[in-house]
Design an enzyme around this catalytic site. Sequence first.
Site, mmCIF file in Angstrom:
data_model
loop_
_atom_site.group_PDB
_atom_site.id
_atom_site.type_symbol
_atom_site.label_atom_id
_atom_site.label_comp_id
_atom_site.label_asym_id
_atom_site.label_seq_id
_atom_site.Cartn_x
_atom_site.Cartn_y
_atom_site.Cartn_z
ATOM 1 N N GLU A 245 0.886 -1.168 0.000
ATOM 2 C CA GLU A 245 0.000 0.000 0.000
ATOM 3 C C GLU A 245 0.917 1.208 0.000
ATOM 4 O OE1 GLU A 245 -2.480 3.083 2.241
ATOM 5 O OE2 GLU A 245 -2.062 1.350 3.497
ATOM 6 N N CYS A 282 -2.709 8.704 4.544
ATOM 7 C CA CYS A 282 -2.775 8.279 3.142
ATOM 8 C C CYS A 282 -4.029 8.810 2.456
ATOM 9 C CB CYS A 282 -2.718 6.761 3.055
ATOM 10 S SG CYS A 282 -3.987 5.918 4.021
#
Length: 392
Positions: A245, A282
């Site tokens: 990720e 994020c």
Amino acid sequence: MTVLSSRNPATGEETPTGLRATSTEEVDRVVTEAQAAVAALAALGREGRARLLEAMADRLEESRARLVETAMSETGLPRPRLEGEVGRTTFQLRLFAEAVREGSFLEAAIDHAAQTPLGPAPDVRRMLVPLGPVAVFGASNFPLAFSVPGGDTASAVAAGCPVVVKAHESHPLTSQLAFDALRAGVEDLGLPPGTVGLVHGREAGADLVVHPLIKAVGFTGSPAGGRALLDQVNARPEPIPFYGELGSLNPLVVTPGGASARGAAIAEGLAASITGSAGQLCTKPGLVFVPAGDAGDELVDELAAILAESVAQPLLNVGIASSYREILGRLGSAPGVTAAVTARRQSEPAWAAAGLLVTSSTGLPEILEECFGPAAVVVRYADEADLVTALR
């Protein structure tokens, strides 16, 4: 052997940890112990693995106070954020325990023997089985939920895979405390210590991904860090799955109708998202498309005013703060880019103030780089066709 220290980004204070970087020989020992735990973890069955995950969650809860205090001193993140992260982390472990008990994740399928137009078909049975020891790399911005006891660790244990975590160098003491809690949960069920392992140091991380007994890697972090690890994974004689990720610009579009109807509210929400956790999430919108015209002008002016008044915050470490200033400066010097809010220089090296850059859609190719921290780039677009072209 490198002795590890812990640095408080808010104060600059360094604290000895008593921890050392893990040598290549020690990495081999930890991974070999993980391999030795494969059979015991498989023998637990689904109910046993569910109880293991719950025991880990219980032990983390018992360590909550120390975990929060230690993480605050190593990350500069505020207490409410870290208290919530402990809850999220234990919830993840218990959620995976429920999934293990339910069992559909195994994707079990049975095709009985039968006659078909092509002739007799055999009896075929299939289900997912554990791969073996898994390497997990802790993230800097979530010292618990995406680190030693985070979702990657929880999912791997749930699947029946022992885990070796590479602790993030920004929070070694938090990582060690979290690991001690997980290891206590392992001991509660009488499992081999290799069920969970921990290594420290960048060289140990490199040793980990190329170790022949490691069968998968989970990583949360920057595209550059992920690419470096993936290159090492792909160079192995036996390539393995890499679950990454990585960073993102998180482009966000404000429509003309939105800007006209609630421009001030959108500006306020954007400012909160840009500065929340010092912009180190994020989900932070790094690229904001705003329509040309009076409503868009007012939105950008309001956003700039809020960010200009926002307080400086400590970033997770000096390296991230330095990178933030470097990238923001590089983006700000690109052709056609102006600074609506200039990030004020801070005396403490890990602290950073908010920044806001503005450009048009024609300047877009120059600013497609993530700036990890409390900053964003506003892209003004002329009309729907211009927006669609820019998004493409």
